[in-house]
Design an enzyme around this catalytic site. Sequence first.
Site, PDB file in Angstrom:
ATOM      1  N   ASN A   7       1.066  66.017  69.647  1.00 35.42           N
ATOM      2  CA  ASN A   7       0.948  66.981  70.742  1.00 35.42           C
ATOM      3  C   ASN A   7       1.886  66.491  71.837  1.00 35.42           C
ATOM      4  OD1 ASN A   7       0.256  68.642  72.828  1.00 35.42           O
ATOM      5  ND2 ASN A   7      -1.946  68.224  72.734  1.00 35.42           N
ATOM      6  N   ARG A  91       1.585  70.411  67.383  1.00 32.53           N
ATOM      7  CA  ARG A  91       0.978  71.472  68.167  1.00 32.53           C
ATOM      8  C   ARG A  91       2.100  72.172  68.923  1.00 32.53           C
ATOM      9  NH1 ARG A  91      -1.766  71.184  73.989  1.00 32.53           N
ATOM     10  NH2 ARG A  91      -2.504  73.323  74.048  1.00 32.53           N
ATOM     11  N   HIS A 180      -5.646  78.089  73.187  1.00 30.79           N
ATOM     12  CA  HIS A 180      -6.736  77.285  72.598  1.00 30.79           C
ATOM     13  C   HIS A 180      -7.150  77.814  71.228  1.00 30.79           C
ATOM     14  CE1 HIS A 180      -8.085  76.446  77.013  1.00 30.79           C
ATOM     15  NE2 HIS A 180      -7.381  75.415  76.575  1.00 30.79           N
ATOM     16  N   ARG A 241      -6.729  76.006  88.246  1.00 30.22           N
ATOM     17  CA  ARG A 241      -6.145  77.357  88.063  1.00 30.22           C
ATOM     18  C   ARG A 241      -7.137  78.424  88.495  1.00 30.22           C
ATOM     19  NH1 ARG A 241      -4.593  76.628  81.861  1.00 30.22           N
ATOM     20  NH2 ARG A 241      -4.713  74.381  82.122  1.00 30.22           N
ATOM     21  N   GLU A 385      -9.272  69.836  67.456  1.00 29.69           N
ATOM     22  CA  GLU A 385      -8.028  70.569  67.224  1.00 29.69           C
ATOM     23  C   GLU A 385      -7.080  69.793  66.314  1.00 29.69           C
ATOM     24  OE1 GLU A 385      -8.336  70.959  71.563  1.00 29.69           O
ATOM     25  OE2 GLU A 385      -7.055  72.715  71.321  1.00 29.69           O
TER      26      GLU A 385
END
Length: 404
Positions: A7, A91, A180, A241, A385
């Site tokens: 990643n 990823r 996601h 955010r 993941e």
Amino acid sequence: MKVLVINSGSSSLKYQFIDIEKNEAVAKGICERIGMQGSKITYAPIGKDKIVKEAPIPNHTAGIRLVLDALEDKEFGVIKSLKEIDAVGHRVVHGGEKFASSVLITDEVIDVIESLTDLAPLHNPANLTGIRAFKELMPDVPMVGVFDTAFHQTMPKEAYLYALPYSAYTDLMIRRYGFHGTSHYYVSRRAAELLGKPIEQTKIVTCHLGNGSSIAAVDGGKSIDTSMGFTPLEGVPMGTRCGDIDPAIVTYLMEKLNLDVAGVTEYMNKKSGVFGISGISSDFRDLADAEHTDERAALALKVFAYKVKKYIGAYACAMGGLDAIVFTAGVGENDRRVRELVLEGLEFLNVEADFELNMTCPRGATVDLAKPSSKVRVFVIPTDEEMVIAKDTARIVKEMQNAK
Ligand code: AMP
């Protein structure tokens, strides 16, 4: 088969080395502050102490070299030779409409990922840096790209289209993509197993609540809607955010605070969310600590949970039913107070949560928080993941080898 999962971010590179047959990680870690002063690599063989080493890491290639050296190290390594790395799974954040599933990385695929840079200007170039570094260091090892957006490509048009002029979609690629995806995919499959039903017969709302958060409606195993949109800014409020806001606020802020595009982007991405409301922290642990002494910390938690609750209701409606709610990721797996606030008052949806169990269940475990009488199950499922990326990579590489 053993797969190295990568990643790659702009200044960091997380990795996990996974044994597919044993269904477990063998080692994992991270290179941090790549290209900066104070760079370091953390390496953790599973079940042993982690090792942190400060070393100059001028670029991603240097970082990957350190990772490979650590994996192969005579003293604490987990492989005898780099030949034991059968494949690398990367990823990739944005696959646009081009990738609805994982793919073998070819030069053509690299070009397509690059062409999507406008949609993920921070993430895709960083992901590509990792891919190119591996290409240079291990040119013969097959690589697979696994996209955060791919799982959501099953959304129907009414769910992904914004009510802008249609040319915004056709000419500018503006639509809901969702993120996601690997996490929503993984926990929805685990939830179906726990329900004891074929995934095709399930209606599940998956709540990936972490530093970045998104909710998905997974109907029959397919994502039919999700809260993140064109970018990962939409949806529930997050650490820093803002999530959903009236779009008119953007131009109003620019006018009133004299902000340019970069300024308002930073305002919404870095200064908002639960950090913006509380003024204390983007970390939910800090908010929980301050909840009883600080009104705005309590308010930030309430705003966050209220929005998650609204999405659960909306998605139960969108699917015409609900079999399970899943909580996952840092906040979903650990924050009991947030789960409590989200689950309160959902009895009308046939969700009967065991609030005592919610407060006492062990962290990091898979748990069903619903009372036995509840028609809807409420699962806490640790996401994984990296395992999804590793398994997809192994499957695609095996298919390629069988086709030869
Ligand atoms: P993630 O993005 O999935 O890694 O989640 C990271 C976030 O999870 C952190 O910023 C924390 O807000 C939250 N988190 C992690 N552990 C806990 C905990 N024990 N209690 C509450 N929140 C937690």
